[in-house]
Design a protein around this motif. Structure first.
Motif, PDB file in Angstrom:
ATOM      1  N   ALA A  59       0.832  -1.199   0.000  1.00 27.69           N
ATOM      2  CA  ALA A  59       0.000   0.000   0.000  1.00 27.69           C
ATOM      3  C   ALA A  59       0.870   1.253   0.000  1.00 27.69           C
ATOM      4  CB  ALA A  59      -0.922  -0.008   1.215  1.00 27.69           C
ATOM      5  N   ALA A  60       2.013   1.171   0.690  1.00 33.18           N
ATOM      6  CA  ALA A  60       2.922   2.311   0.744  1.00 33.18           C
ATOM      7  C   ALA A  60       3.776   2.434  -0.514  1.00 33.18           C
ATOM      8  CB  ALA A  60       3.825   2.181   1.976  1.00 33.18           C
ATOM      9  N   ALA A  61       4.113   1.292  -1.117  1.00 33.67           N
ATOM     10  CA  ALA A  61       4.965   1.279  -2.318  1.00 33.67           C
ATOM     11  C   ALA A  61       4.429   0.241  -3.283  1.00 33.67           C
ATOM     12  CB  ALA A  61       6.417   0.980  -1.940  1.00 33.67           C
ATOM     13  N   PRO A  62       3.427   0.581  -4.096  1.00 38.43           N
ATOM     14  CA  PRO A  62       2.777  -0.392  -4.992  1.00 38.43           C
ATOM     15  C   PRO A  62       3.758  -1.015  -5.974  1.00 38.43           C
ATOM     16  CG  PRO A  62       1.482   1.621  -4.829  1.00 38.43           C
ATOM     17  CD  PRO A  62       2.799   1.904  -4.168  1.00 38.43           C
ATOM     18  N   GLY A  63       3.495  -2.291  -6.294  1.00 41.47           N
ATOM     19  CA  GLY A  63       4.275  -3.008  -7.286  1.00 41.47           C
ATOM     20  C   GLY A  63       3.351  -3.621  -8.319  1.00 41.47           C
ATOM     21  N   ALA A  64       3.802  -4.696  -8.950  1.00 45.19           N
ATOM     22  CA  ALA A  64       3.012  -5.373  -9.979  1.00 45.19           C
ATOM     23  C   ALA A  64       2.556  -6.720  -9.449  1.00 45.19           C
ATOM     24  CB  ALA A  64       3.837  -5.562 -11.243  1.00 45.19           C
TER      25      ALA A  64
END
Length: 404
Positions: free
Chosen positions: A207-212
């Motif tokens: 949630a703090a650092a979205p990825g794939a």
């Protein structure tokens, strides 16, 4: 007199679950139950009686009957082995409509045939990398359970979800503690709590650092707008991770063993990649690793000359239905040319396995690539020494030592 008559004493009933003697054949006790009729009674570990359905037609009918509940939060839901009460796998498989349908609709787009076909190049890459690792440095032997059958689906589901594969040893060990039939309730509860905590932390990090990955998509599209709570998303993620690697890993290992034990069938697969889809369908029918589907009656049901009463436990072992002569000619014969299309290995109805397209693709690619890239593959120990997983767990073997 009906077998549901009060005159039947529970101590006279056969015990359930039953264990396999041969890894790729159902328990011998299934045939004994079938002789009593399409539905008969058995006794669970705690003495509770349960209906066991061995008839193919009756299994299909009951799997679409809304009077059978999958809700694992019900106080009368049956417990097959002690650890089941503690393993918190309630997302999708442990829910009834309409809650089940809401979650399923969220996930379906990620598991369609079209989406899975887009993943096939990545799956093939993962499979080929694992085979090349087996062949590295002139090796001539390996145990294919930890070195191939488990890491292939584990890597695939990690990439799909967006879960770091570097954590695989942790979640594979917790999965074993949750699902092994011999685990204690305390072991399963501790493993479930560990996985829940893991996903809660991972969701926070994403949630703090979205990825794939699917998990990232669900955070953005469902968690942030408030359609899912964090606890619900953790439960869904844990279910997808556990189901996404455990059943397919057992299926890959047991499929390799079955093909090695039937070399004429293995030769058919090796000769034609186009035969892989039909081969996988027959393997799914023949092996039925996700056995012992469980339900509880939410109302009385008349079927097969019996009456299932409200509150009674019902088990639908698809390994019995998939070996029924009413549905399959010579059902105990393994034949890749059979053209099986109506087996129940993935269940049936609203709870039919959401990941079936992904599992098929993994099996087709893994088995064909292994068969063609290591054509000299052979079993190096007697089948009786491989270890068979007990009833009450996903069916499979503990070891698969091979040479080439």
């Amino acid at each position: 007199m009906s077998r549901s008559s009060p005159a039947t004493t529970h101590t006279d009933l056969p015990e359930f679950p039953m264990s396999r003697q041969c890894p790729y054949h159902p328990p011998a006790g299934y045939e004994e139950l079938r002789k009593e009729g399409p539905l008969t009674r058995a006794r669970l570990y705690d003495g509770r009686p349960a209906w066991v359905v061995t008839g193919y037609a009756e299994t299909r009918r009951l799997l679409v009957d809304r009077r059978l509940s999958s809700d694992r939060t019900r106080p009368d839901f049956p417990v097959l082995v002690p650890r089941m009460a503690a393993a918190k796998l309630v997302a999708l498989v442990g829910m009834d409509p309409p809650e089940h349908d809401v979650q399923r609709r969220m996930l379906i787009p990620s598991f369609t045939v079209k989406r899975v076909n887009e993943l096939r190049p990545a799956i093939r890459r993962i499979v080929v990398e694992r085979i090349e690792a087996l062949l590295a440095d002139g090796r001539r032997e390996a145990d294919l359970v930890p070195e191939f059958a488990l890491p292939v689906p584990s890597t695939v589901i990690c990439e799909l979800l967006g879960v770091p594969y570097g954590d695989h040893e942790f979640f594979e060990e917790q999965t074993r503690r949750m699902l092994l039939a011999t685990s204690t309730a305390e072991d399963a509860a501790a493993a479930s709590a560990a996985l829940t905590g893991y996903f809660d932390e991972l969701i926070g990090a994403k949630a703090a650092a979205p990825g794939a990955g699917l998990l990232d998509d669900l955070i953005a599209e469902r968690l942030v707008p408030g359609e899912l709570t964090r606890d619900e998303l953790s439960s869904i993620a844990m279910f997808l991770l556990v189901a996404g690697h455990e059943t397919t890993a057992n299926m890959i290992g047991l499929s390799i063993l079955t093909l090695l034990e039937h070399p004429e069938q293995l030769a058919r697969l090796r000769a034609d990649e186009g035969a892989a889809p039909a081969a996988v369908e027959e393997l799914l029918r023949f092996l039925s690793v996700a056995d012992e589907l469980q339900r509880v009656a939410a109302a009385d049901i008349e079927i097969g000359g019996e009456v299932i009463r409200e509150g009674e436990a019902v088990y639908l072992p698809n390994a019995a239905a998939n070996r029924s002569s009413e549905a399959f000619t010579d059902p105990d014969t393994f034949d890749l040319g059979r053209g099986t299309l109506h087996h129940l290995a993935f269940g049936y109805g609203v709870h039919q396995c959401i990941g079936q397209n992904l599992a098929r693709a993994e099996l087709e690619i893994a088995l064909y690539e292994l068969a063609t890239r290591i054509p000299e593959l052979r079993l190096t120990e007697e089948i009786g020494r491989l270890g068979v997983k007990p009833g009450g767990s996903v069916q499979g073997i503990l070891r698969l030592p091979v040479g080439w």
